[in-house]
Design an enzyme around this catalytic site. Structure first.
Site, PDB file in Angstrom:
ATOM      1  CB  CYS A   1     -51.040 111.804  -2.392  1.00  0.00           C
ATOM      2  SG  CYS A   1     -52.276 112.711  -1.456  1.00  0.00           S
TER       3      CYS A   1
ATOM      4  CD  GLN B   1     -72.540 109.114   1.905  1.00  0.00           C
ATOM      5  OE1 GLN B   1     -71.527 109.774   1.668  1.00  0.00           O
ATOM      6  NE2 GLN B   1     -73.449 108.855   0.987  1.00  0.00           N
TER       7      GLN B   1
ATOM      8  CB  CYS C   1     -70.418 111.900  -4.619  1.00  0.00           C
ATOM      9  SG  CYS C   1     -70.057 110.444  -5.629  1.00  0.00           S
TER      10      CYS C   1
ATOM     11  CB  CYS D   1     -53.430 110.739   5.593  1.00  0.00           C
ATOM     12  SG  CYS D   1     -54.845 111.330   4.642  1.00  0.00           S
TER      13      CYS D   1
ATOM     14  CB  CYS E   1     -56.940 117.098   0.606  1.00  0.00           C
ATOM     15  SG  CYS E   1     -55.535 116.514   1.554  1.00  0.00           S
TER      16      CYS E   1
END
Length: 470
Positions: free
Chosen positions: A80, A302, A426, A176, A83
């Protein structure tokens, strides 16, 4: 220099992590980018692409391990697009994130002499996300050992995250580590139930199919959970969604609201054209200290609740409020930053495109008994003129999307010339691009990176700009 061509294997010493997340090695000064490599490793790699000024490669063997390497804890790592830095120690992640802020401000904004403070770490590095968006698809990503098998439509049904680099392939996610365990359990149950419903998942090529998106939001301080199901418009199948809603509420008592939206647009965006609340108030509440924030299905908030307080405290500190300031809060979302600093200033005007978020902002004012904040809905580049009619701001806080500020917004800020601008971003690259434009009238006084996205290359940053006119 060793000859580098597509399809050749080569040994490489991994030197650093580039902005965007890829690892970098060099062969006699020629740059080779690698996915899922860690600085300090010696690797054997296969060249997959060769360009004039660089090459791309895939690691096929680690010859010497790096002290910064960590074994990934996620079974989906490398598939995926989530991360991608999970195989790097958290300390090294923080080092490279700060380095990327320094690099972008220096190379893009031309602010090479600006000091960048040590990065503030996230209080949590797992289960920190309060929102996850999952995609339904009838084109499940197949593992290598599955490629020669025959599959039924049900076995190709997917609900998970997109495979990195492939817009039409979705990997079934089972657990996840960025979300809570209960959220993962909800994901599995929705997938199982949707498969048994017999209704097809949406096909991004044919634009046919019923199931489109599942969004799970969780308030970390209150434990409230919101489930948002987005499907194609089919009123004959409302009963299907009603049955699924009843099933989820019976199985997961922690769910406090459930919403069904329909979307027949071709674009893959997890929002609906029309919505109906099936259970609960239609929103969840999050808390920061004494403040409560109402968050609806489509509102921005956030995603790292634990780290958000670090962000808001940093904004307040860099702004140096003395109590007399009139503040603009641009791209304000549900008004969290404006409400957080409201007790420190004279007034706050927030501007936001998403009307649901502005509604939440007004409600957040009401439930917190805050009377010095007002909010305007509309495209910022158009509405900012209306805000200017209400008086010149002393301080402007901007928190734009990843693409950064619209050029008309930057132009309006330069014309309005507030004494101070606090930029929240960001994306260090778009931040640096905006900074380059602002530096004709402002000095950078302080730069504070903050990690809100552990195990990813993303980094939040707060920058204080002071007007050259004082």
């Amino acid at each position: 220099m060793e000859k580098i061509t597509k399809g050749t294997q080569i040994e490489l010493q991994v030197e650093k992590l580039a902005f965007g997340g890829k690892a970098v090695a060099k062969v006699d000064g020629f740059v080779v980018f690698l996915n899922h490599a860690v600085p300090g490793q010696m690797v054997k790699a296969l060249i997959t692409k060769k360009k004039k000024n660089y090459a791309e490669a895939r690691v096929i063997e680690t010859l010497t391990q790096s002290p910064d390497y960590r074994a990934p804890v996620c079974p989906h790592f490398g598939i995926c697009g989530g991360c991608s830095w999970q195989d790097i120690s958290y300390e090294a992640q923080l080092f490279w994130k700060r380095a990327h802020v320094v690099e972008c401000l220096g190379h893009i904004a031309g602010a090479g002499e600006t000091e960048v403070a040590p990065i503030i770490a996230s209080p949590e590095t797992q289960h920190y996300r309060n929102k996850m968006e999952f995609t339904f698809s009838d084109r499940r990503w197949l593992l290598a050992e599955e490629l020669d098998r025959e599959f039924s439509r049900e076995s190709l049904f997917a609900l998970g995250l997109h495979v990195k680099g492939l817009f039409d392939k979705v990997c079934n996610i089972d657990n996840c580590v960025l979300q809570s365990q209960e959220s993962s359990a909800i994901l599995l149950e929705v997938r199982r139930w949707a498969i048994e419903s017999g209704l097809a998942a949406y096909n991004i090529r044919t634009h046919l199919g019923f199931w489109r998106f599942l969004v799970i939001r969780e308030a970390k301080s209150t434990g409230q959970m919101l489930i948002h199901l987005i499907t194609s418009a089919n009123p004959h199948e409302d009963r299907t969604i009603n049955r699924l809603s009843d099933h989820l509420l019976s199985k997961f008592p922690g769910v406090t609201t459930l919403i069904h939206s329909t979307n027949d647009k071709n674009s893959q965006v997890a929002v609906g054209d029309s919505s109906r609340v099936l259970f609960g108030p239609g929103f969840i509440e999050e808390k920061f200290g004494e403040l409560r924030f109402q968050i609806s299905a489509n509102s921005f908030f956030q995603t790292n609740t634990f780290g958000a307080k670090n962000l808001y405290d940093t904004v307040s500190r860099l702004a140096g409020f003395e109590g007399f300031e009139n503040v603009w809060d641009l791209y304000c979302g549900t008004g969290t930053i404006g409400l957080y600093i409201a007790s420190l200033v004279k007034s706050v005007i927030g501007i936001e495109l998403v009307e649901d978020a502005v509604h939440d902002a007004h409600e957040n004012c009401r439930i917190n008994n805050i009377g010095n904040c007002s909010f305007l809905a509309g495209d910022l580049k158009d509405v900012i003129a209306k805000a200017a009619q209400m008086g010149r701001p002393d301080v402007v806080i901007v928190d734009p999307p990843r693409a950064g500020m619209h050029p008309k917004v930057v132009k309006a800020l330069l014309e309005t010339r507030p004494k101070r601008i606090i930029a929240v971003s960001c994306n260090p690259a778009s931040l640096a691009r905006d900074a380059a434009l602002l530096l004709e009238a402002y000095d950078i006084k302080e730069v504070q990176p903050i990690d809100l996205f552990p195990h990813t290359p993303h980094v939040e940053c707060v920058v204080r700009f002071d007007s050259l006119r004082g």
